[in-house]
Design an enzyme around this catalytic site. Structure first.
Site, PDB file in Angstrom:
ATOM      1  N   ARG A 111       0.828  -1.220   0.000  1.00 42.60           N
ATOM      2  CA  ARG A 111       0.000   0.000   0.000  1.00 42.60           C
ATOM      3  C   ARG A 111       0.857   1.264   0.000  1.00 42.60           C
ATOM      4  O   ARG A 111       0.459   2.287  -0.567  1.00 42.60           O
ATOM      5  CB  ARG A 111      -0.955  -0.022   1.199  1.00 42.60           C
ATOM      6  CG  ARG A 111      -2.099  -1.008   0.998  1.00 42.60           C
ATOM      7  CD  ARG A 111      -3.043  -1.064   2.162  1.00 42.60           C
ATOM      8  NE  ARG A 111      -4.273  -1.792   1.799  1.00 42.60           N
ATOM      9  CZ  ARG A 111      -5.241  -2.094   2.632  1.00 42.60           C
ATOM     10  NH1 ARG A 111      -5.158  -1.745   3.904  1.00 42.60           N
ATOM     11  NH2 ARG A 111      -6.306  -2.747   2.217  1.00 42.60           N
ATOM     12  N   LYS A 156     -17.573 -16.547   4.632  1.00 42.13           N
ATOM     13  CA  LYS A 156     -19.025 -16.502   4.745  1.00 42.13           C
ATOM     14  C   LYS A 156     -19.716 -15.945   3.504  1.00 42.13           C
ATOM     15  O   LYS A 156     -19.272 -14.956   2.931  1.00 42.13           O
ATOM     16  CB  LYS A 156     -19.425 -15.641   5.955  1.00 42.13           C
ATOM     17  CG  LYS A 156     -18.988 -16.216   7.296  1.00 42.13           C
ATOM     18  CD  LYS A 156     -19.457 -15.323   8.428  1.00 42.13           C
ATOM     19  CE  LYS A 156     -19.084 -15.908   9.778  1.00 42.13           C
ATOM     20  NZ  LYS A 156     -19.556 -15.066  10.894  1.00 42.13           N
ATOM     21  N   GLY A 159      -8.061  -8.036   1.038  1.00 43.61           N
ATOM     22  CA  GLY A 159      -6.950  -8.241   1.962  1.00 43.61           C
ATOM     23  C   GLY A 159      -6.315  -9.617   1.899  1.00 43.61           C
ATOM     24  O   GLY A 159      -5.092  -9.754   1.780  1.00 43.61           O
ATOM     25  N   GLY A 178     -13.043  -3.630   1.435  1.00 43.98           N
ATOM     26  CA  GLY A 178     -14.459  -3.266   1.432  1.00 43.98           C
ATOM     27  C   GLY A 178     -14.826  -2.357   0.282  1.00 43.98           C
ATOM     28  O   GLY A 178     -15.906  -2.488  -0.320  1.00 43.98           O
TER      29      GLY A 178
END
Length: 393
Positions: A36, A193, A346, A369
């Site tokens: 990053r 999930k 990530g 996200g």
């Protein structure tokens, strides 16, 4: 994309405040991955070349707001930036009420989350941040889905606000991936999930030709097909959703291929005894931790035929070597493909680093996200704020 860009502004002798994403993994003061930081360098260098006085800000981790905590200090990032930019980048500890840069060309402001009100998008804090600069540059794509003071609130009060090159590049790539893509499009979506990626799966099933599910997500789909998944992680309350997605894919001629064999063990450990099982033979005491060799061959074959590939998430518990063969094989197939390849998230970045693949993809998104939000078609608060700011000025 009608938002102001950093390249639209004359930055000479201006105090330019750039919101970057330096939320990097740090252990005992050592940065474990500087991806990053590397991604932000072109923006920083462009501002310096334009003769701006550059202030950088970022969050790191989740400290208790209003309190300094050395564990979450950006000191290691300041050191890394100094090395990479070949100029000293001082870390400014107390900056919110104003400070003098002196002779410094570029400074790093200490963790924005040490300021009370940051994550609540406090107007008072946003005004103080805006008062520090002549031009605010939002360049942290990975935080653009969050309405916080340093990402969104500051835009409302800044004299001038714009998007940085990294943010513009991310949005351009992600918005174009489904505009005129080459078919077949293959999406590899891993994760624990279905619930955390339901909106993404819902969006992709309407666009891609093949949707490969991995990890706990695949387990929920397997359960929906009537297979026993033992003690594996899955979501029984989302079996109906998995069935709905498979039906939706079938109706438009798309496919959601499921594993035919898997790697199982009774516990998640590097010394756990593992075995290959046909999906119909998973025992009640076992947990699925990876895809098996036949499934690997099947998925690699699909990836080889792809013209566009979107990768978000590993297909197994790749942190443990005995459960990493699936993710490694999929990653290798993706990077060897001649398709247009975009990866993000990530865990995906961690896999890319582990297998040293960063120079073998067409684009690597720095967002987690935010990456998902764009692919889901959700508006990003930061882009809304920049659009509104432009309309007022």
């Amino acid at each position: 994309m009608q938002i102001p860009k950093m390249s639209d502004f004359d930055l000479k002798n201006k105090r330019v405040l750039i919101r970057e994403d330096f939320n990097v993994p740090i252990k005992h003061g050592v940065i474990l991955s500087d991806l990053r930081i590397q991604a932000a360098l072109p923006t920083i260098k462009a501002a310096l070349k334009a003769k701006a006085k550059v202030m950088l800000m970022s969050h790191l981790g989740r400290p208790t707001e209003g309190n300094y905590d050395e564990i979450y200090s950006l000191a290691p990032v300041a050191s890394a930036l100094s090395t990479l930019l070949k100029i000293e980048v001082p870390l400014i500890q107390d900056w919110i009420d104003g400070f003098e840069m002196g002779d410094s060309q570029v400074v790093l402001l200490e963790n924005v989350r040490f300021n009370h009100g940051e994550t609540d998008n406090s107007n008072e804090l946003s005004k103080k941040m805006a008062a520090l600069c002549d031009v605010f540059v939002m360049d942290a794509f990975a935080t653009s889905h969050r309405a916080e003071s340093s990402t969104c609130g500051i835009i409302k009060y800044a004299h001038a606000a714009c998007a940085g090159p990294l943010l513009v590049d991310e949005l351009t790539v992600l918005n174009k991936i489904f505009e005129k893509p080459a078919h077949p499009i293959v999406a590899i979506i891993g994760g624990s999930k279905v619930s955390t990626k339901l909106a993404l799966l819902d969006s992709l099933v309407k666009k891609v030709d093949t949707l490969i599910a991995g990890g706990g997500i695949a387990n929920t789909f397997l359960a929906a097909e009537g297979y026993t998944v033992g003690r594996s992680l899955y979501e029984p309350d989302l079996i109906d959703e998995a069935e709905r997605l498979m039906t939706a894919a079938k109706e438009r001629g798309a496919a959601i291929p499921l594993p035919t064999d898997v790697i199982v063990a009774e516990r998640f450990s590097k010394d756990a005894e593992s075995a290959v099982r046909l999906i119909s033979q998973v025992e009640d005491s076992e947990k699925i931790f990876d895809i098996g060799p036949d499934t690997i061959a099947q998925f690699v074959g699909i990836i080889k035929k792809a013209k566009t590939i979107l990768w978000n998430g590993p297909v197994g518990a790749f942190e443990v070597d005995s459960f990493s063969k699936g993710t490694q094989a999929i990653a290798k197939a993706i990077t060897e493909s001649k398709a247009y390849k975009v990866a993000g998230g990530g865990d995906t970045l961690a896999a890319i680093e582990k297998y040293k693949l960063s120079n073998k993809l067409d684009y690597i998104s720095t967002g987690g996200g935010a990456f998902l939000a764009v692919l889901e078609g959700k508006p990003l608060p930061v882009i809304v704020a920049l659009t509104e700011h432009k309309s007022k000025h």
